[in-house]
Design an enzyme around this catalytic site. Structure first.
Site, PDB file in Angstrom:
ATOM      1  N   LYS A  29       0.629  -1.283   0.123  1.00 53.24           N
ATOM      2  CA  LYS A  29       0.003   0.066   0.010  1.00 53.24           C
ATOM      3  C   LYS A  29       0.901   1.123  -0.169  1.00 53.24           C
ATOM      4  O   LYS A  29       0.688   2.219   0.776  1.00 53.24           O
ATOM      5  CB  LYS A  29      -1.051   0.081   1.141  1.00 53.24           C
ATOM      6  CG  LYS A  29      -1.826  -1.334   1.362  1.00 53.24           C
ATOM      7  CD  LYS A  29      -2.625  -1.629  -0.049  1.00 53.24           C
ATOM      8  CE  LYS A  29      -3.710  -0.589  -0.460  1.00 53.24           C
ATOM      9  NZ  LYS A  29      -4.114  -1.003  -1.964  1.00 53.24           N
ATOM     10  N   HIS A  91       6.908  -7.268  -2.272  1.00 54.28           N
ATOM     11  CA  HIS A  91       6.851  -6.817  -1.201  1.00 54.28           C
ATOM     12  C   HIS A  91       7.902  -7.367  -0.501  1.00 54.28           C
ATOM     13  O   HIS A  91       7.685  -7.001   0.884  1.00 54.28           O
ATOM     14  CB  HIS A  91       5.231  -6.815  -0.448  1.00 54.28           C
ATOM     15  CG  HIS A  91       4.202  -6.093  -1.222  1.00 54.28           C
ATOM     16  ND1 HIS A  91       4.472  -4.784  -1.741  1.00 54.28           N
ATOM     17  CD2 HIS A  91       3.045  -6.483  -1.593  1.00 54.28           C
ATOM     18  CE1 HIS A  91       3.401  -4.379  -2.442  1.00 54.28           C
ATOM     19  NE2 HIS A  91       2.539  -5.351  -2.394  1.00 54.28           N
ATOM     20  N   SER A 121      -4.355   3.240   4.798  1.00 58.47           N
ATOM     21  CA  SER A 121      -4.495   2.329   3.540  1.00 58.47           C
ATOM     22  C   SER A 121      -4.237   0.750   3.582  1.00 58.47           C
ATOM     23  O   SER A 121      -5.157   0.202   2.894  1.00 58.47           O
ATOM     24  CB  SER A 121      -3.416   2.749   2.509  1.00 58.47           C
ATOM     25  OG  SER A 121      -3.683   2.487   1.180  1.00 58.47           O
TER      26      SER A 121
END
Length: 277
Positions: A29, A91, A121
């Site tokens: 995010k 990620h 988020s």
């Protein structure tokens, strides 16, 4: 980690990167899809325009560590990419990135977002993404985030890990979500400079228009609406894309507690963030 990111672990760690691969790395995010689409248009917007309307972004820019049952594993998708360069996203914290990316001296584009907007988020993302653990209520989620009990670990370790890596590995371009919101065109120019890509200003303007948040939110090829694992009735994948939305979520007490904790966790780094633009 959830099993969706560890089921194919051996193949992820043994992934064979190529020297011209570009790795897009972020904590969840932080603007991953935004930069992925920016790079995709930069390299293939003109040469393969049909991709823009026929292939969702998650097929064009594979998510390396994923093993979701609904689509082929990220490693498999990356191996099958016919494009040059291959754009691959991750990620993973810096210490878990497959070694071949460093050995091949691949370019890495890292995007970081301030922790307060990031946690907000992430909270809404966990609410709508069935592949993520249940977030609980906001205060529980915030505490877990501060404790590093989130998928992909602590935000602090993630952003600082790549920041430190940059000191010894020159092929990292470190971007800030807040800078991109402030002046997308300028950040696109800086990215082009890092990549050694020369694009006519008319073409750059076209890219800047296409990657505007509202345009991407409406674009079914970039807004993840075709992935059944996400429940858009709860929240859209692309929600606001703003800087400062944290002010609508943090109580005064939470903000003070967070600031105190943040100061402690970030005291040994030169990395600085803005929480408003």
């Amino acid at each position: 980690m959830t099993h969706y990111f560890t089921d194919n672990w051996e193949n992820v760690q043994n992934f064979k990167a190529r020297p011209d691969d570009i790795l897009i790395a972020t904590y969840p995010k932080a603007g991953t899809t935004w930069v992925s689409y920016m790079l995709d248009l930069l390299y293939f917007g003109d040469t393969a325009p049909e991709r823009q309307t026929s292939l969702p972004i998650y097929m064009r820019v594979p998510f390396l560590e994923t093993a979701f049952p609904v689509i082929p594993a990220g490693v498999e998708l990356a191996d099958k990419l016919a494009t040059t360069p291959r754009l691959i996203k991750t990620h993973l914290p810096v210490q878990l990135v497959p070694k071949s990316f460093w050995e091949q001296n691949c370019r890495v584009v890292y995007v970081a977002r301030n922790a307060k907007d990031n946690v907000v988020s992430y909270f809404h993302f966990d609410r709508m993404n069935m592949g993520q653990p249940e977030p609980g209520d906001w205060s529980t989620f915030l505490q877990n985030y501060m404790d590093g009990q989130k998928v992909f670990g602590a935000w602090y370790d993630h952003v600082c890990g790549y920041w430190e890596k940059k000191k010894m590995y020159s092929n990292i371009h470190y971007m800030f979500f807040e800078d991109m919101v402030e002046d997308t065109g300028r950040e696109l120019d800086r990215l082009c400079s890092f990549l050694g890509v020369s694009t006519p200003s008319k073409e750059r303007q076209k890219i800047t228009n296409s990657i505007h948040f509202d345009a991407m939110k409406q674009n079914n090829m970039t807004n993840y609406s075709s992935l059944p694992v996400m429940d858009f009735k709860i929240s859209p994948f692309m929600r606001k894309g703003k800087v400062g939305d944290w002010k609508n979520h943090f109580t005064v007490a939470q903000n003070e507690q967070f600031d105190e904790h943040y100061k402690e966790r970030m005291k040994n780094t030169t990395l600085r963030f803005r929480t408003e633009v």
